[in-house]
Design a protein around this motif. Structure first.
Motif, PDB file in Angstrom:
ATOM      1  N   LYS A 123     -15.945 -34.394   2.308  1.00  0.00           N
ATOM      2  CA  LYS A 123     -17.399 -34.519   1.671  1.00  0.00           C
ATOM      3  C   LYS A 123     -17.723 -35.695   1.203  1.00  0.00           C
ATOM      4  N   VAL A 124     -18.435 -35.346   1.264  1.00  0.00           N
ATOM      5  CA  VAL A 124     -19.473 -37.438   0.802  1.00  0.00           C
ATOM      6  C   VAL A 124     -20.261 -37.346   0.087  1.00  0.00           C
ATOM      7  N   ILE A 125     -19.902 -38.314  -0.985  1.00  0.00           N
ATOM      8  CA  ILE A 125     -20.015 -38.570  -2.641  1.00  0.00           C
ATOM      9  C   ILE A 125     -21.580 -38.823  -2.669  1.00  0.00           C
ATOM     10  N   ASP A 126     -21.816 -37.940  -4.330  1.00  0.00           N
ATOM     11  CA  ASP A 126     -23.435 -37.729  -4.318  1.00  0.00           C
ATOM     12  C   ASP A 126     -24.337 -38.549  -3.685  1.00  0.00           C
ATOM     13  N   HIS A 127     -24.334 -39.501  -4.525  1.00  0.00           N
ATOM     14  CA  HIS A 127     -25.780 -40.724  -4.457  1.00  0.00           C
ATOM     15  C   HIS A 127     -25.814 -41.340  -2.795  1.00  0.00           C
ATOM     16  N   ILE A 128     -24.618 -41.020  -2.274  1.00  0.00           N
ATOM     17  CA  ILE A 128     -24.391 -41.397  -0.490  1.00  0.00           C
ATOM     18  C   ILE A 128     -25.110 -40.873  -0.409  1.00  0.00           C
ATOM     19  N   ALA A 129     -24.671 -39.191  -0.648  1.00  0.00           N
ATOM     20  CA  ALA A 129     -24.694 -37.818   0.629  1.00  0.00           C
ATOM     21  C   ALA A 129     -26.761 -37.903   0.960  1.00  0.00           C
ATOM     22  N   GLU A 130     -27.343 -38.129  -0.127  1.00  0.00           N
ATOM     23  CA  GLU A 130     -28.361 -37.837  -0.586  1.00  0.00           C
ATOM     24  C   GLU A 130     -29.257 -39.270   0.885  1.00  0.00           C
ATOM     25  N   LEU A 131     -28.255 -40.478   1.401  1.00  0.00           N
ATOM     26  CA  LEU A 131     -29.105 -41.294   2.242  1.00  0.00           C
ATOM     27  C   LEU A 131     -29.937 -40.371   3.142  1.00  0.00           C
ATOM     28  N   SER A 132     -31.054 -41.124   3.943  1.00  0.00           N
ATOM     29  CA  SER A 132     -31.785 -39.721   4.647  1.00  0.00           C
ATOM     30  C   SER A 132     -31.129 -39.356   5.699  1.00  0.00           C
ATOM     31  N   ASP A 133     -29.903 -40.483   6.540  1.00  0.00           N
ATOM     32  CA  ASP A 133     -29.399 -39.957   8.329  1.00  0.00           C
ATOM     33  C   ASP A 133     -28.882 -40.229   8.197  1.00  0.00           C
ATOM     34  N   LEU A 134     -27.497 -39.425   7.020  1.00  0.00           N
ATOM     35  CA  LEU A 134     -26.652 -39.414   7.003  1.00  0.00           C
ATOM     36  C   LEU A 134     -26.374 -37.929   7.577  1.00  0.00           C
ATOM     37  N   GLN A 135     -25.442 -38.042   8.483  1.00  0.00           N
ATOM     38  CA  GLN A 135     -24.707 -37.286   8.412  1.00  0.00           C
ATOM     39  C   GLN A 135     -23.103 -37.099   8.740  1.00  0.00           C
ATOM     40  N   ILE A 136     -22.434 -35.895   8.290  1.00  0.00           N
ATOM     41  CA  ILE A 136     -20.967 -36.302   8.073  1.00  0.00           C
ATOM     42  C   ILE A 136     -19.662 -36.139   9.132  1.00  0.00           C
ATOM     43  N   ASN A 137     -20.541 -35.617  10.281  1.00  0.00           N
ATOM     44  CA  ASN A 137     -19.381 -35.969  10.896  1.00  0.00           C
ATOM     45  C   ASN A 137     -19.242 -37.261  12.357  1.00  0.00           C
ATOM     46  N   ARG A 138     -20.043 -38.432  11.424  1.00  0.00           N
ATOM     47  CA  ARG A 138     -20.515 -39.663  12.316  1.00  0.00           C
ATOM     48  C   ARG A 138     -18.858 -40.537  12.173  1.00  0.00           C
ATOM     49  N   PHE A 139     -18.727 -40.883  13.076  1.00  0.00           N
ATOM     50  CA  PHE A 139     -17.836 -41.485  13.500  1.00  0.00           C
ATOM     51  C   PHE A 139     -17.597 -43.139  13.979  1.00  0.00           C
ATOM     52  N   GLY A 140     -16.998 -44.152  13.229  1.00  0.00           N
ATOM     53  CA  GLY A 140     -17.432 -45.186  14.293  1.00  0.00           C
ATOM     54  C   GLY A 140     -15.525 -46.171  13.865  1.00  0.00           C
ATOM     55  N   ILE A 141     -15.735 -46.728  15.344  1.00  0.00           N
ATOM     56  CA  ILE A 141     -14.058 -47.931  14.920  1.00  0.00           C
ATOM     57  C   ILE A 141     -14.315 -49.082  15.725  1.00  0.00           C
ATOM     58  N   CYS A 142     -13.760 -50.297  15.104  1.00  0.00           N
ATOM     59  CA  CYS A 142     -13.317 -51.378  15.401  1.00  0.00           C
ATOM     60  C   CYS A 142     -11.949 -52.189  15.710  1.00  0.00           C
ATOM     61  N   VAL A 143     -11.586 -52.328  16.913  1.00  0.00           N
ATOM     62  CA  VAL A 143     -10.276 -52.857  16.818  1.00  0.00           C
ATOM     63  C   VAL A 143     -10.767 -54.761  16.996  1.00  0.00           C
ATOM     64  N   VAL A 144      -9.947 -55.512  16.557  1.00  0.00           N
ATOM     65  CA  VAL A 144     -10.107 -56.813  16.464  1.00  0.00           C
ATOM     66  C   VAL A 144      -8.400 -58.065  16.631  1.00  0.00           C
ATOM     67  N   THR A 145      -8.286 -58.322  18.068  1.00  0.00           N
ATOM     68  CA  THR A 145      -6.790 -58.470  18.150  1.00  0.00           C
ATOM     69  C   THR A 145      -6.255 -59.900  17.354  1.00  0.00           C
ATOM     70  N   ALA A 146      -5.515 -60.043  17.153  1.00  0.00           N
ATOM     71  CA  ALA A 146      -5.376 -61.989  17.142  1.00  0.00           C
ATOM     72  C   ALA A 146      -5.773 -62.401  18.295  1.00  0.00           C
ATOM     73  N   ASP A 147      -6.004 -62.480  19.691  1.00  0.00           N
ATOM     74  CA  ASP A 147      -6.263 -63.285  20.771  1.00  0.00           C
ATOM     75  C   ASP A 147      -7.805 -63.492  20.620  1.00  0.00           C
ATOM     76  N   GLY A 148      -8.425 -62.035  19.057  1.00  0.00           N
ATOM     77  CA  GLY A 148     -10.281 -62.118  20.055  1.00  0.00           C
ATOM     78  C   GLY A 148     -10.932 -60.935  20.088  1.00  0.00           C
ATOM     79  N   ASP A 149      -9.825 -60.012  20.549  1.00  0.00           N
ATOM     80  CA  ASP A 149     -10.720 -59.371  21.856  1.00  0.00           C
ATOM     81  C   ASP A 149     -11.606 -57.875  20.881  1.00  0.00           C
ATOM     82  N   VAL A 150     -12.179 -57.309  21.077  1.00  0.00           N
ATOM     83  CA  VAL A 150     -13.205 -56.790  20.508  1.00  0.00           C
ATOM     84  C   VAL A 150     -12.403 -55.417  21.391  1.00  0.00           C
ATOM     85  N   VAL A 151     -12.580 -54.725  20.524  1.00  0.00           N
ATOM     86  CA  VAL A 151     -12.620 -53.036  21.370  1.00  0.00           C
ATOM     87  C   VAL A 151     -12.942 -52.717  20.348  1.00  0.00           C
ATOM     88  N   THR A 152     -14.256 -51.142  20.397  1.00  0.00           N
ATOM     89  CA  THR A 152     -14.533 -50.473  19.560  1.00  0.00           C
ATOM     90  C   THR A 152     -15.458 -48.875  20.479  1.00  0.00           C
TER      91      THR A 152
END
Lengths: 322, 322, 322, 322
Positions: B32-61
């Motif tokens: 569930k999305v909490i109430d006042h955040i759910a009201e944000l116009s562009d929000l879709q509950i199935n959105r998902f993002g990820i980013c990993v930054v390694t010790a060496d500085g590499d960025v994986v998204t």
């Protein structure tokens, strides 16, 4: 794709243990011994022992590593393991998995949670776990002593009769906890029967060497190691380790996590069992306790050892010698 | 003598991230999305993002790694870091370091502890931390936004105005907590002033990429790495990481520790920042929350990633492909 | 069919009051004055005043019956009366009617009860009552001061400016309570607005004479008396009297009930208003408080008076002189 | 100088009792009977009985005044009386005298108060009182049954064997309470021994007639009456009456005080003993309980009777017929 290097040279460990033993020897603040243990005839508060068993099976000791002491609450780890082996995830229907903000024997929390103890390492939870052990028809191990004998590879240890007698007579808080759980139908056996088993497992006296050997299964066989670990066992051990880290030191779990950075379980007998996953099983003992009921010298020793060997799971200091 | 292998190939991480993104995409339970955040116009509950930054500085998204979301309680980690930089161990005179058995905004605990919040990640503790930040005469960073700008290396992020407005108007529980702390003399500034700063830092909107970059300092430079880490900084980070593991997921810290096995802090905006000490800084985001207020898909993603890469600090499964 | 004899001779009361004043004068233990009241310039801890108003309208005084003191929590009785006049039984949707086992300003109870204070005489309850008073469009009395002016028959009393200033600035516990009630939607107006009204009514300074006159309505007109009492008013007064007896003395209600045996409400200013239904309204004042926050000498005086006149509702001793 | 008129004509009482019985008969909402009592073979929820004994010794009955029922918690009044007779004010070293905001069997309160129950009418307090009774070397009465036999003037009553058996087997909450008190050294005898006595006194079955006779000592002899009351006894009774009013109806004491306005003690067997000091001892019985565990019809009957006869200690309505 191992995350941990498992090839620390045993002699590196040995030199770290020696250094820690030397450091601990000059500390003159020992904490307090709890009452009925303090009465034991041979007890001196400055005693100290340590044993490290590596993933490769090497054993490194320091101090009085062969002096037996009652394991007390450390037995909760083994009882929980047995309950998980017997009942699997059904264990979590009767006991929670979250840290508790109340002292380890608080009855308030138990009433608020309608008889479901917050986690298996507070007394209420450990009593429910023992109650579950009595549910099994054909247990793999008859009791914690049998479990320990198999894991140590020897049954040359005893239930301390003085401790057992003293604790069997009292224990009114535990009786209150057990009866309250029973009032909520979360206790199947007679309170007296469960308490007897519980007090007996707490009074088992092990040496640091024996305790560290008993804890080997908690490090999991190293990837590529000789012993095969099943996925089921790995899941079980990971669960136990995470509980040890979040709930293993009574109300001092947060500070212990910071200082030592390892899953560990302490007992009021002064022992602590700590685990470096894939790397080592460690037992320390010193009977003086800090305000949270954890061995004062034992905690310091684990803190120093973890720092010297870079074992904290929360990140380690830059090496001193680089 | 490093305990962690820091040379995981970045392409191993990339392939694990890809696999996890694929797995998450087919899950159809989002929480569930909490109430006042759910009201944000562009929000879709199935959105998902990820980013990993390694010790060496590499960025994986993976997924929507560049979609901004309000960091909410994740800001508590950065505020705590700033307070520790400014006040050192004096921080612990005003806030505890132990897990709490009560829900994250419980006022009961605060009264019982005479105005000293149990830890800096429950709301009461975070409010006292912000109060401490206002004590500094010449702060190194003016506020969490400035701290983030330095650590991200860019100030291209904003305070979400909708979130800020909504939260600035209400917040009666937080006002109650702050006033109660003040009644115990553990609050030096005006409640309204502190709340304004607190609400502002919670409303900062970062992308997964930015959040993972911001969290780099929490992995500590790998032993032998380029950046020098001071002993003081190492101690500070270890403390923060241990608090994240024991208290970072509200009342679900125990379960999260078991499933993911990494220090992490979640926010009700759906973000989670996780740390693999010496190895990686990870940010995930998905707005649906589980019953404990932690991102449901985010937690699953971290669990899968940790398992695939053997990152749990509590021991890892035998490798599948060996 | 009256249960109480209402024809006690006024001179019997006068001689009892005289005897009690003489007894109180030789007591040398006075309790403690609370901090910000102790700072009042003219305060001496051994001051004492008493006034009894009979059902027939006779007024009997002793000691400093015309010295004004802040009525503090005694104002809660009048505010509750006004709320019941305005809202009837709807009052009980927002505040409970049961004694509280927690101290008078405990926030724990309020959270446990989801924002509904246990009774209208603990601070949380009194704040909600004042919030209700602000709901009325056309109040019968504008505020407690107006209510008092009508019941006393004079507006020659003031809000103590020193007390008002001191209490208006602080009050963080009350702010916490009000915000917590608001977080549960049991508070309709701005916290600051309600607190201002609340602090003002607490700072009203009355003399014992004025307070006893103000409390006349609580004795109910004696059966056969001149003033007509409506059934509605009788019910309302009975409710208030029962709440005064069960909840009127903070955590000392049980002991006060035993010792004095009368419905009464105390304030930290040292005043107590007590009621002998159908017989008398009594006000006492002495600024030294016992451990529960009730006037020490005032309680003793009421105890002695009640005993001498056989006024305890719980049964009286055999008359001494018979 | 009596405060109460004690010469109410017995026929006035009789006509009021008749009216109340008629009113109760047409009520069709009965509440709930608790489980193990509901199983009694002859129980019908709409049964009702009442008995009033006047100060002059007249006995007025209505309904099934001679049907026996288990007195349950009403026994706590008699046990407390015996403890006060035996130990005097030392009783208050081991049990408090203040109302409790927690339900009657709450263990939370007991832990918070370090093993000293809040008052003698919650279960923990009653258990400690029974423990005190066992301390006496030469008790004036062997047990509550003996006390009752003397006060009733007959021993023609029994312990209900079904009730005794059922309650002796379970009682885990009581066992928890007793053990917790014992863990704080506030329990001298074996838990099982005390519980047996406790369960036995709860299972005593009296008729309304017997119960009202047993309660005569609580009205105190009327001033000028035949029986001499010692000052000591008067103090004791006043204390008990005040406790009955503030703590006698579990969590419904506040409402009961308002509605009935008399000291009273209820039991889950459906009985209530009420006292009009100097005037009458009243027993009512009806097995259906309201949400607080008090007899629903019994409370209504007492409310109506008190209103008709002007007995509320908090002030009475203008007489209807005058």
């Amino acid at each position: 794709m191992p995350a941990r290097k498992n090839s620390l040279q045993t002699d590196q460990i040995r030199s770290a243990v020696d250094a820690v033993v030397a450091e601990v020897e000059v500390i003159e603040s020992f904490g307090k011994v709890i009452d009925h243990i303090a009465e034991l005839s041979d007890l001196q508060i400055n005693r100290f022992g340590i044993c490290v068993v590596t993933a490769d099976g090497d054993v490194v000791t320091g101090g009085e590593a062969d002096h037996p002491f009652p394991i007390q609450s450390i037995s909760k780890v083994f009882a929980l393991t047995m309950a998980l082996e017997a009942h699997g995830d059904d264990v979590w229907k009767r006991v929670g998995r979250e840290p508790s903000g109340d002292p380890f024997n608080s009855i308030i929390d138990l009433e608020r949670m309608k008889g479901v103890p917050r986690n298996p390492f507070i007394n209420a939870g450990a009593l429910v776990v023992v109650d579950m052990l009595l549910d099994r028809e054909k247990p793999r191990h008859e009791d914690v002593a049998a479990f320990l004998a198999e894991h140590i590879g020897s049954d040359e240890f005893d239930v301390d009769p003085e401790i057992f007698d003293k604790e069997a007579k009292g224990g009114y808080t535990n009786r209150a906890l057990a009866n309250l759980a029973k009032s909520f139908d979360n206790f199947h056996h007679e309170v007296d029967d469960v308490l007897k088993v519980y007090v007996r497992q707490c009074a088992i006296a092990l040496t640091c060497r024996q305790l560290a050997l008993a804890g080997r299964y908690l490090m999991l066989a190293p990837p590529g190691g000789r012993k095969k670990t099943s996925i089921e066992e790995a899941h079980r051990v990971r669960r136990i380790n995470s509980l040890m880290l979040t709930c293993g030191q009574y109300d001092g779990a947060g500070d212990f996590a910071y200082r030592v950075g390892l899953p560990a379980k302490s007992g009021v007998g002064g022992g602590i069992l700590a685990v470096v996953p894939h790397v080592a099983s460690i037992a320390v003992w010193s009977p003086g306790l800090d305000d949270n009921g954890n061995s004062l010298l034992g905690t310091i020793a684990l803190e120093r050892l973890s720092e010297r060997l870079g074992w904290s799971v929360f990140g380690n200091l830059p090496p001193k010698d680089v």
